[in-house]
Design a protein around this motif. Structure first.
Motif, short mmCIF file in Angstrom:
data_model
loop_
_atom_site.label_atom_id
_atom_site.label_comp_id
_atom_site.label_asym_id
_atom_site.label_seq_id
_atom_site.Cartn_x
_atom_site.Cartn_y
_atom_site.Cartn_z
N ARG A 58 0.82 4.21 -2.83
CA ARG A 58 0.61 5.63 -2.52
C ARG A 58 1.73 6.48 -3.13
NH1 ARG A 58 -1.46 3.59 2.39
NH2 ARG A 58 0.56 3.66 3.41
N GLN A 118 0.84 -1.21 0.00
CA GLN A 118 0.00 0.00 0.00
C GLN A 118 0.87 1.26 0.00
OE1 GLN A 118 -3.16 0.01 -0.60
NE2 GLN A 118 -3.61 -2.16 -0.30
N GLN A 119 1.98 1.21 0.74
CA GLN A 119 2.91 2.36 0.74
C GLN A 119 3.45 2.62 -0.65
OE1 GLN A 119 5.94 1.45 3.59
NE2 GLN A 119 4.73 2.13 5.35
#
Lengths: 143, 143, 143, 143
Positions: free
Chosen positions: B141, B137-138
């Motif tokens: 983003r 997810q990082q």
């Protein structure tokens, strides 16, 4: 007791990298599987565009070559109808693959695993597999 | 016809990288499998030291979470003896895993695949899987 | 020789329509399977949003109820650990389902097939299955 | 991550309707299966008079074409004795069908699923499948 060679995840990564480079050059996305000397999967990559039916086939080509110490292409003749090995494709729960695209991985004259390629024509699988093995041997020589 | 998100090999590589980092930190080598939304394997790495029995389990945890949209840990309670779902572990040709270590991979509120971890205690599998999802997810983003 | 009742595709369509109406009302998308008296699939619909793991389960619930003449919920108690039928879930190649959501379809006191519902909680499956059977019986009465 | 097309139950209904119309015209009742791009069943209808052995075959034809992006008829030559792909019929747990009657479903140049027809002669299956695909494309064009 004896010592035996044993493929690591790093070896499998190199084999897959070699396969991916050749497959990308040929614009022929493949499923690529590397198994240890017991035929058990170490690593697998399905390149974008490779078919979903190729997953099972690549994994089982690697299994077949790791456990039989043969290229799966050898079985194409040996296990054909009328030949002495006809029926081999029914053994090992259907995991013994009798068409090209699986190769034993050998180091110092000893089989230590197998690599399997699938998706698209067999001659492509053969070219990609041979390139992967050559890439791996080069890396071994460089140390 | 509708459109949906689709994991690429690059997505799978990032998920596996996140899992490998955490597993290395924990000195807990794992089999790590990433499947697409149909449960079909995209990539698999067995870290050196992970058990051979963990291969099948990791692959099927990824399958289960991709296709059921649930963490496999949810089934631990639901499919226990006496609970309404007891027997679920026999369905889907024995591929539905009812203990922890499989997670759906979600992007923009949609399940697009699954990740499965295996070898060693379930709480380790959970920690490694959660770290992998967070790492992914990082990266999303950051774009 | 005797005559027996035999579900047609039209019967299966009505059963599925009844299930779809109830499932839509409940906002609980389901896999819905209808089997003949031999347990063989006549029709299957997977509503948008139902899980992929529910396909196998719905089909096998229909099989189980068609061939055993029992609601699969009956087995929840009968086949629980410590009960006389423990182990039933291993029989019939794993196709005998021992949790709720499969129902025999009866006409004139004779079992002529089965219906299976899956995806999400068992109590939902029960509500949808009961509604489907009632809808079908109403249509039969109307002729 | 990329986006891809995704068949809905409504798409599957239209494909089956197209197949049923043609099959009825030909007085050739068929088992008709529609799978998503992962080969998972969306809908299935067995027309009255179609064989029970055709259920498995239709479902697996849809699976094969969805996952291999090929008409199953392509495999008839490729996987024949003596040909490079002999043995393919044993892969994918025996689900890869190597005779005609399975077709990929394509929208905007992308394979989004498969349709499989079975019961009776292969040339019938081909005619019904082609009619179903044409019917579906007409409906898409009409919007």
């Amino acid at each position: 007791m004896r010592k035996k060679g044993c493929l690591t995840l790093e070896d499998a990564r190199i084999l897959i990298e070699g396969a991916e480079r050749k497959a990308a050059d040929m614009k022929a996305p493949k499923s690529i599987a590397v198994a240890d000397d017991g035929g058990h999967l170490i690593a697998f990559h399905r390149m974008d565009g490779a078919n979903r039916t190729s997953i099972d086939i690549a994994i089982n080509k690697a299994f077949t070559s790791a456990c039989s110490h043969r290229a799966t292409l050898d079985y194409h003749k040996l296990a054909a109808p009328g030949e002495p090995g006809f029926g081999l494709h029914m053994t090992n729960q259907g995991r013994l693959i009798i068409f090209g695209g699986g190769f034993p991985v050998g180091v110092d004259g000893e089989v230590v695993g197998g690599i399997g390629l699938s998706s698209g024509p067999v001659d492509e699988d053969l070219a990609v597999g041979e390139a992967a093995l050559e890439y791996y041997q080069q890396r071994l020589r460089r140390g």
